[in-house]
Design a protein around this motif. Structure first.
Motif: not given
Length: 138
Positions: A92-98, A100-103, A114-119
């Motif tokens: 999880s730490k690695q994902f959030f440290a990657s 922005m283009e990757e996330k 479902e997926g990466y993002g905000n509210d």
């Protein structure tokens, strides 16, 4: 309206950018606790007890109560090792440290949670949480 925000919270925090107004709770919309109400601990559900015929009914009732009153609970005796949970935290730490283009490759779609993002933005007057998240279902 349900689109992703242009900057992630992580990007805004790293750059020292002031959060947009939609992140500020106004009046009582922040869920401020009344000091006269005692704090209650989040319910704990023992998965080991759910599989035992002599204790499953009681533990199932605790689970039902936790979901109907809190909407969440802590699980114990789930069988996952500490090393496995440590690995999940590290990934999880690695994902959030990657970068922005990757996330962004894992961004949630406009009509999905479902997926990466905000509210999800459902209203122009909605106050949103100061968080980026990766929500996955399995």
């Amino acid at each position: 309206m349900a689109e992703l925000m242009s900057n992630s919270v992580q990007e805004m925090a790293a750059s020292g950018q002031e959060p947009p107004v939609k992140y500020f709770y106004k009046g009582n919309d922040g869920g401020v606790l009344d000091s006269s109400v005692p704090l209650i601990e989040i319910p704990v559900v023992d998965l080991g007890l759910l599989s035992s015929p002599s204790t499953s009914a009681q533990e199932l009732e605790k689970l039902k109560l936790a979901l109907s009153t809190w909407g969440c609970f802590q699980v114990i005796n789930h069988g996952m090792t500490s090393s496995f949970l440590d690995k999940i935290r590290e990934v999880s730490k690695q994902f959030f440290a990657s970068p922005m283009e990757e996330k962004q490759k894992y961004s949630r779609e406009a009509d999905s949670i479902e997926g990466y993002g905000n509210d999800m933005i459902l209203s122009d007057h909605q106050t949103v949480d100061w968080t980026d998240r990766l929500y996955l279902t399995h």
